[in-house]
Every structure is written in C-alpha cells, then in structure tokens.
Design a protein around this motif. Sequence first.
Motif, PDB file in Angstrom:
ATOM      1  N   THR A  79       0.847  -1.191   0.000  1.00  0.00           N
ATOM      2  CA  THR A  79       0.000   0.000   0.000  1.00  0.00           C
ATOM      3  C   THR A  79       0.887   1.248   0.000  1.00  0.00           C
ATOM      4  OG1 THR A  79      -1.729  -1.140   1.235  1.00  0.00           O
ATOM      5  CG2 THR A  79      -1.807   1.260   1.231  1.00  0.00           C
ATOM      6  N   VAL A  80       0.512   2.239  -0.785  1.00  0.00           N
ATOM      7  CA  VAL A  80       1.325   3.449  -0.934  1.00  0.00           C
ATOM      8  C   VAL A  80       0.679   4.614  -0.174  1.00  0.00           C
ATOM      9  CG1 VAL A  80       2.301   5.101  -2.573  1.00  0.00           C
ATOM     10  CG2 VAL A  80       2.202   2.668  -3.160  1.00  0.00           C
ATOM     11  N   PHE A  81       1.493   5.345   0.587  1.00  0.00           N
ATOM     12  CA  PHE A  81       1.035   6.510   1.344  1.00  0.00           C
ATOM     13  C   PHE A  81       1.845   7.742   0.952  1.00  0.00           C
ATOM     14  CE2 PHE A  81      -0.586   3.145   3.976  1.00  0.00           C
ATOM     15  CZ  PHE A  81      -1.717   3.666   4.585  1.00  0.00           C
ATOM     16  N   ASP A  82       1.174   8.877   0.956  1.00  0.00           N
ATOM     17  CA  ASP A  82       1.862  10.157   0.856  1.00  0.00           C
ATOM     18  C   ASP A  82       1.985  10.743   2.257  1.00  0.00           C
ATOM     19  OD1 ASP A  82       2.258  10.160  -1.874  1.00  0.00           O
ATOM     20  OD2 ASP A  82       0.333  11.095  -2.310  1.00  0.00           O
ATOM     21  N   VAL A  83       3.164  11.270   2.575  1.00  0.00           N
ATOM     22  CA  VAL A  83       3.424  11.828   3.902  1.00  0.00           C
ATOM     23  C   VAL A  83       3.491  13.352   3.799  1.00  0.00           C
ATOM     24  CG1 VAL A  83       4.987  11.841   5.888  1.00  0.00           C
ATOM     25  CG2 VAL A  83       4.689   9.748   4.533  1.00  0.00           C
ATOM     26  N   PHE A  84       2.832  14.025   4.754  1.00  0.00           N
ATOM     27  CA  PHE A  84       2.754  15.483   4.737  1.00  0.00           C
ATOM     28  C   PHE A  84       3.119  16.050   6.101  1.00  0.00           C
ATOM     29  CE2 PHE A  84      -0.290  13.867   1.673  1.00  0.00           C
ATOM     30  CZ  PHE A  84      -0.087  14.662   0.556  1.00  0.00           C
ATOM     31  N   ASP A  85       3.588  17.278   6.078  1.00  0.00           N
ATOM     32  CA  ASP A  85       3.717  18.028   7.323  1.00  0.00           C
ATOM     33  C   ASP A  85       2.322  18.226   7.888  1.00  0.00           C
ATOM     34  OD1 ASP A  85       4.984  19.315   9.314  1.00  0.00           O
ATOM     35  OD2 ASP A  85       5.398  21.163   8.211  1.00  0.00           O
ATOM     36  N   ASP A  94       2.647  20.581   3.711  1.00  0.00           N
ATOM     37  CA  ASP A  94       3.600  20.385   2.618  1.00  0.00           C
ATOM     38  C   ASP A  94       3.913  18.895   2.417  1.00  0.00           C
ATOM     39  OD1 ASP A  94       3.792  23.104   2.179  1.00  0.00           O
ATOM     40  OD2 ASP A  94       5.464  23.352   3.585  1.00  0.00           O
ATOM     41  N   PHE A  95       4.065  18.503   1.152  1.00  0.00           N
ATOM     42  CA  PHE A  95       4.386  17.122   0.811  1.00  0.00           C
ATOM     43  C   PHE A  95       5.801  16.786   1.280  1.00  0.00           C
ATOM     44  CE2 PHE A  95       6.274  14.116  -2.283  1.00  0.00           C
ATOM     45  CZ  PHE A  95       5.428  13.033  -2.068  1.00  0.00           C
ATOM     46  N   ALA A  96       5.920  15.677   2.022  1.00  0.00           N
ATOM     47  CA  ALA A  96       7.218  15.286   2.588  1.00  0.00           C
ATOM     48  C   ALA A  96       7.827  14.073   1.887  1.00  0.00           C
ATOM     49  CB  ALA A  96       7.072  14.995   4.079  1.00  0.00           C
ATOM     50  N   GLY A  97       7.000  13.226   1.293  1.00  0.00           N
ATOM     51  CA  GLY A  97       7.534  12.050   0.621  1.00  0.00           C
ATOM     52  C   GLY A  97       6.460  10.998   0.419  1.00  0.00           C
ATOM     53  N   ARG A  98       6.767  10.030  -0.434  1.00  0.00           N
ATOM     54  CA  ARG A  98       5.852   8.916  -0.689  1.00  0.00           C
ATOM     55  C   ARG A  98       6.507   7.640  -0.200  1.00  0.00           C
ATOM     56  NH1 ARG A  98       2.378   8.255  -6.146  1.00  0.00           N
ATOM     57  NH2 ARG A  98       1.193   9.808  -4.977  1.00  0.00           N
ATOM     58  N   ILE A  99       5.734   6.793   0.494  1.00  0.00           N
ATOM     59  CA  ILE A  99       6.269   5.573   1.090  1.00  0.00           C
ATOM     60  C   ILE A  99       5.386   4.385   0.721  1.00  0.00           C
ATOM     61  CG2 ILE A  99       7.336   6.802   3.018  1.00  0.00           C
ATOM     62  CD1 ILE A  99       4.964   6.075   4.742  1.00  0.00           C
ATOM     63  N   GLN A 100       5.960   3.176   0.876  1.00  0.00           N
ATOM     64  CA  GLN A 100       5.240   1.948   0.548  1.00  0.00           C
ATOM     65  C   GLN A 100       5.365   0.968   1.700  1.00  0.00           C
ATOM     66  OE1 GLN A 100       6.727  -0.348  -2.848  1.00  0.00           O
ATOM     67  NE2 GLN A 100       4.630  -0.657  -3.521  1.00  0.00           N
ATOM     68  N   VAL A 101       4.247   0.318   2.036  1.00  0.00           N
ATOM     69  CA  VAL A 101       4.214  -0.601   3.170  1.00  0.00           C
ATOM     70  C   VAL A 101       5.042  -1.847   2.866  1.00  0.00           C
ATOM     71  CG1 VAL A 101       2.751  -2.093   4.580  1.00  0.00           C
ATOM     72  CG2 VAL A 101       1.985   0.219   3.986  1.00  0.00           C
ATOM     73  N   VAL A 102       5.939  -2.181   3.798  1.00  0.00           N
ATOM     74  CA  VAL A 102       6.756  -3.390   3.700  1.00  0.00           C
ATOM     75  C   VAL A 102       6.206  -4.470   4.624  1.00  0.00           C
ATOM     76  CG1 VAL A 102       9.047  -4.372   4.089  1.00  0.00           C
ATOM     77  CG2 VAL A 102       8.825  -2.083   3.091  1.00  0.00           C
ATOM     78  N   LYS A 103       5.851  -4.082   5.853  1.00  0.00           N
ATOM     79  CA  LYS A 103       5.361  -5.050   6.830  1.00  0.00           C
ATOM     80  C   LYS A 103       4.445  -4.343   7.826  1.00  0.00           C
ATOM     81  CE  LYS A 103       6.906  -8.476  10.249  1.00  0.00           C
ATOM     82  NZ  LYS A 103       8.075  -9.087  10.919  1.00  0.00           N
ATOM     83  N   ALA A 119      -2.142   7.229  -0.864  1.00  0.00           N
ATOM     84  CA  ALA A 119      -1.806   7.959  -2.083  1.00  0.00           C
ATOM     85  C   ALA A 119      -2.916   7.793  -3.109  1.00  0.00           C
ATOM     86  CB  ALA A 119      -0.478   7.464  -2.645  1.00  0.00           C
ATOM     87  N   SER A 120      -3.256   8.877  -3.766  1.00  0.00           N
ATOM     88  CA  SER A 120      -4.295   8.852  -4.797  1.00  0.00           C
ATOM     89  C   SER A 120      -3.652   8.570  -6.149  1.00  0.00           C
ATOM     90  CB  SER A 120      -5.016  10.201  -4.835  1.00  0.00           C
ATOM     91  OG  SER A 120      -5.957  10.227  -5.880  1.00  0.00           O
ATOM     92  N   GLY A 121      -4.160   7.509  -6.813  1.00  0.00           N
ATOM     93  CA  GLY A 121      -3.676   7.195  -8.161  1.00  0.00           C
ATOM     94  C   GLY A 121      -2.244   6.722  -8.198  1.00  0.00           C
ATOM     95  N   ALA A 122      -1.758   6.098  -7.101  1.00  0.00           N
ATOM     96  CA  ALA A 122      -0.365   5.659  -7.078  1.00  0.00           C
ATOM     97  C   ALA A 122      -0.116   4.491  -8.019  1.00  0.00           C
ATOM     98  CB  ALA A 122       0.025   5.255  -5.651  1.00  0.00           C
ATOM     99  N   LYS A 123      -1.131   3.655  -8.210  1.00  0.00           N
ATOM    100  CA  LYS A 123      -0.985   2.496  -9.086  1.00  0.00           C
ATOM    101  C   LYS A 123      -1.737   2.756 -10.368  1.00  0.00           C
ATOM    102  CE  LYS A 123      -1.710  -2.504  -9.283  1.00  0.00           C
ATOM    103  NZ  LYS A 123      -2.252  -3.685  -8.612  1.00  0.00           N
TER     104      LYS A 123
END
Length: 310
Positions: free
Chosen positions: A232-238, A254-263, A289-293
């Motif tokens: 699952t993909v998440f966008d991280v924000f302030d 503000d957008f801080a980064g995009r991450i993906q679930v490992v475990k 995240a919207s529209g990540a895939k």
Amino acid sequence: MKHFSVKIMFFLVALMLGSGPLLRAETTKRVAPVSIDEKNIVNKTGVRNANFAPLLDTVKTEFFQTGYAVVDMNDLAEVLKHSDVVSGVNGTDNGDFALDFPGYILRISVIKYGFSDIVRRNYARGSRKNIVNCEVSISVHVVQVKSGAGAGQTVGSCIASSKKTVEVDGRGQGNFNQSILQDCNIEVAKDLVRQMEKYIPAKFRPAPVTVYQVKGDRIYLFTPGRRLAENTVFDVFDAEILGDGDDREIIPGDFAGRIQVVKSMEKYTICRLIVSGIGIRKGMIATPASGAKKHSSSPAPERRQNNIPF
C-alpha cells in the motif's frame, strides 16, 4: 450474553483506534461505527446476478484500514446502545455523550460494475491488441443513527466512481480483467472514504496515521489496530492543526515524501521511502496515495456494446 459480547467488542475497538503521537496526550479517539447495508444493495447495472462481493469487501477493508469501526448491521444498534463503554474508557463523566455518539449506515446502489467495452483491433503483421474499458460506479446514501433516536436520518449522498482503459495483447480475459476490476474497486473505496469526511464530524473520524520514527529510508508509522496491506502506498505530509477541542482537525500540509508498506505489525507499520519531498520526520501524517498504481492507458474507443458482464 450477546450484549456482553457486543460491549467487549466495542471496548476493544475503542482501545485499538487510538490516536498517534500528535494526539497522545488527549483522550482516546471516539470513532464512529460504520455499517454497510449489504442485504439491500440495489443493482442498477443491468447485469443480472452480478457478484458485488469483491467491491463490498474492498469498501469495508478501506474503512477499516482508515481507522473506522466497521460493524455488522445486526450489531450497530447494540454498539450505539452501549456507547457509554467508550465514555468510561475516555475517562469522561459527560452523561450526554452516549446520546450524541452517532453511527452511520451506508446504503449502496451499484450503477456500473464490470467491463463496459471490449474492442479488438488488428495491427500490422497479424498482431492483435485489445482496448479494455472497466468501470465501477456507486451511489451511496449516508444515514446517521443514534441510540434511542428511532429511525435514522439521511445526512447526505455521494457518487464514487473509477474508470480504467487499458491496451493489452491477446484477448485480455481472465486474471487480467479481475486485476483491473479490483483496481477500480480500490479507487472507488478510497474515494468514498474521502467523501465521508463531509458527513462525519471531525471528532468522530479516525485520527490520521502518523510517523513514529525514521531510520534512513525506513519509515515507521504508528497504526494501532490497523493492519495495512503490503505494498500500500502513502503520501506523507507536514501536519497542520485547525481548530481546537472537538473541532480540532489535523490536515495535510507540505508534501514530505511517498512511502510503501513493507510489513504491518500490531501497533506499527514498516514502510520504505520511494519518493522524496521536503523530508519525512516524526509526527508527520500519512494518507493513502491517490492514483499511485496506474496502468498504461490509451484513449477510449468508440462504444460497441454496453454492460458486458465480467
């Protein structure tokens, strides 16, 4: 015995759906229970005997992963009736709280579900590619119910939709079709959960997922009671805080980064960094995240036949 089991269930839900590091000093978050009226799904697709189970399962999973208490229709009235358990957990003596605590029933009509078009085209050298259109669209009436208040009250309605057009080799049947149908189901579920913010007050919505710790490109999210699916993909924000008290709401800055679930573990979720922004720090918030895939797509062809069943 049934009442006792429902009390225990709701007590555990209240404990599990706690707040992240930003809100840890506050009382446990009081999250509204949500129920899908599965027995009264309205089929407007024109396809008889359509199987909507994958769509409904995806919607329920998305609500659960977002942090809502997803309960069966048969249990909703009992959960609200015994909402004083939540008051006890929160350490509040407000006797009116049980009267104000709402639950929400979602009554769903399925407008589109399946493959609206499949058009075959012949290319040079005898190769064949298909243009496959998949569409899922639902209309949802949101009904608010309260303990002892009698019939529920419709507080709003919305439409959640997703459409994908992809070009594939061969016939484009079987597992491929099921894959893009599930992608549409996921987008519809995420869209619906986002739109529910218009009808559920901030004080009864789940606390946002927060960043607990950062170690290099490993990000640890604080997710008690939530089992986030792998990849699952998440966008991280302030985090920005609006209002205070019951109206307090944390929104993305503000957008801080995009991450993906490992475990995913009992209280924490391990993710890896896949896109950099301003830099991820403890206390930031993560949203799906919207529209990540996305699939590679082509312009939609002319319509040849409607409502081809999946």
